[in-house]
Design a protein around this motif. Structure first.
Motif, PDB file in Angstrom:
ATOM      1  N   LYS A   5       0.852  -1.258  -0.158  1.00 36.01           N
ATOM      2  CA  LYS A   5       0.112  -0.006  -0.007  1.00 36.01           C
ATOM      3  C   LYS A   5       0.901   1.289  -0.114  1.00 36.01           C
ATOM      4  CE  LYS A   5      -4.343   1.398   1.823  1.00 36.01           C
ATOM      5  NZ  LYS A   5      -5.294   1.096   0.533  1.00 36.01           N
ATOM      6  N   ALA A   6       2.190   1.172   0.663  1.00 38.14           N
ATOM      7  CA  ALA A   6       3.024   2.124   0.524  1.00 38.14           C
ATOM      8  C   ALA A   6       3.313   2.808  -0.663  1.00 38.14           C
ATOM      9  CB  ALA A   6       4.275   2.014   1.235  1.00 38.14           C
ATOM     10  N   LEU A   7       3.131   2.002  -1.986  1.00 39.57           N
ATOM     11  CA  LEU A   7       3.485   2.340  -3.405  1.00 39.57           C
ATOM     12  C   LEU A   7       2.319   3.222  -3.808  1.00 39.57           C
ATOM     13  CD1 LEU A   7       4.487  -0.839  -4.761  1.00 39.57           C
ATOM     14  CD2 LEU A   7       5.852   0.718  -4.189  1.00 39.57           C
ATOM     15  N   GLU A   8       1.140   3.264  -3.217  1.00 41.65           N
ATOM     16  CA  GLU A   8       0.062   4.150  -3.723  1.00 41.65           C
ATOM     17  C   GLU A   8       0.492   5.716  -4.036  1.00 41.65           C
ATOM     18  OE1 GLU A   8      -3.899   1.939  -2.394  1.00 41.65           O
ATOM     19  OE2 GLU A   8      -3.667   4.305  -2.033  1.00 41.65           O
ATOM     20  N   MET A   9       0.101   6.430  -4.646  1.00 43.56           N
ATOM     21  CA  MET A   9       0.573   7.772  -4.991  1.00 43.56           C
ATOM     22  C   MET A   9       1.778   8.198  -5.343  1.00 43.56           C
ATOM     23  SD  MET A   9      -2.572   9.235  -4.531  1.00 43.56           S
ATOM     24  CE  MET A   9      -2.404  11.069  -4.443  1.00 43.56           C
ATOM     25  N   LYS A  10       2.581   7.132  -6.004  1.00 43.70           N
ATOM     26  CA  LYS A  10       3.851   7.159  -6.392  1.00 43.70           C
ATOM     27  C   LYS A  10       3.815   7.664  -7.941  1.00 43.70           C
ATOM     28  CE  LYS A  10       5.773   6.186  -2.249  1.00 43.70           C
ATOM     29  NZ  LYS A  10       6.148   7.225  -1.496  1.00 43.70           N
ATOM     30  N   GLU A  11       4.558   8.512  -8.301  1.00 38.60           N
ATOM     31  CA  GLU A  11       4.638   9.065  -9.602  1.00 38.60           C
ATOM     32  C   GLU A  11       5.777   8.485 -10.603  1.00 38.60           C
ATOM     33  OE1 GLU A  11       7.430  12.042  -7.981  1.00 38.60           O
ATOM     34  OE2 GLU A  11       5.557  10.984  -7.181  1.00 38.60           O
ATOM     35  N   ARG A  12       5.556   8.521 -11.733  1.00 38.91           N
ATOM     36  CA  ARG A  12       6.736   8.152 -12.693  1.00 38.91           C
ATOM     37  C   ARG A  12       6.414   9.070 -13.781  1.00 38.91           C
ATOM     38  NH1 ARG A  12       8.584   1.974 -12.377  1.00 38.91           N
ATOM     39  NH2 ARG A  12       8.478   1.582 -10.265  1.00 38.91           N
TER      40      ARG A  12
END
Length: 270
Positions: free
Chosen positions: A160-167
């Motif tokens: 869930k820590a991956l949410e809202m991570k941009e590329r």
């Protein structure tokens, strides 16, 4: 750059099927374009429809996975000096929520070459309405056959820590007046709220509902997303900046959370 996909298939719910059955079926009615049977689309077009294919909608004829279908909108014909596509609306007519996205665009995005990934619940017609800065309207539509429905809840993420991570992928350098491609993605499940969880309860909708892009203090993309956008919202666009400045991208979730990205871009003279 290859973007990761975190999709986990779920069993389609009765709610998903019933919502899809209420939508317009994929049929041909006396040569009448599908968009002419949709009030929301007709309201956007009004009396300003222009003939021809100045704006093209590209997507596959058949997709085996309706949860993430690549779609492109291209306007490669000259519209007139200083004229550009100002507004863009995308509809999936067979989805429970037909509107996919609404864009307000600046001249920095001309010529338009915009790519998205969309969620399609069944075989249907996809429609794009483009309105130019001088008030003209252009419509393009394509029928697509879906093998496996995309009317599913958002992807389950391994962490869930991956949410809202941009590329973001940018050119190392832009050339003044020459469009170059920019790729953006944010990791997010785009929970539709249509499919029950393990306990049988419908979860709340939770989606990225807006995306903006600015050069310095000038905003050149303002987008509204709906739950027909695929998980991990992806936007590809061409950008033609005229001077070195800062690029800022902002994604906002409907809960109020947001992610910001900022980078200095260099523009060389021709």
């Amino acid at each position: 750059m290859t973007f990761p996909r975190f999709f986990v298939r779920r069993v389609l719910s009765a709610a998903c099927f019933s919502a899809g059955m209420l939508a317009a079926p994929l049929t041909v009615v006396a040569q009448t374009p599908a968009w002419q049977r949709v009030d929301a689309v007709k309201a956007l077009v009004g009396n300003n429809l222009q003939a021809g294919q100045a704006v093209k909608l590209e997507l596959p004829l058949v997709s085996e996975d309706g949860s993430s279908v690549a779609l492109s909108v291209i306007a490669d014909q000259p519209l007139g000096d200083g004229v550009y596509i100002r507004y863009l609306d995308i509809f999936a007519l067979g989805n429970p929520t037909p509107q996919v996205a609404h864009f307000e665009l600046g001249p920095e995005v001309a010529p338009l070459n915009l790519g998205l990934r969309v969620r399609l619940g069944e075989s249907q017609t996809v429609v794009v309405v483009a309105r130019s800065s001088d008030g003209r309207a252009f419509v393009s539509e394509r029928a697509i056959r879906i093998t496996t429905s995309g009317c599913i809840a958002g992807a389950a993420l391994p962490d869930k820590a991956l949410e809202m991570k941009e590329r973001v992928r940018l050119p190392k350098q832009f050339v003044a007046g020459k469009p170059a491609e920019v790729l953006t993605m944010i990791t997010h499940p785009m929970e539709t709220g249509l499919v029950p969880d393990a306990s049988g309860k419908l979860p709340d909708q939770r989606i990225i509902d807006s995306f903006t892009a600015s050069l310095g203090d000038r905003q050149f993309i303002k987008a509204q997303f709906y739950r027909s956008m695929a998980a991990n919202p992806y936007v590809r666009f061409t950008l033609a900046p005229t001077a070195s400045t800062d690029l800022q991208l902002v994604w906002r979730e409907d809960t109020g959370r947001k992610t910001e990205y900022k980078a200095a871009i260099q523009v060389a003279a021709q």
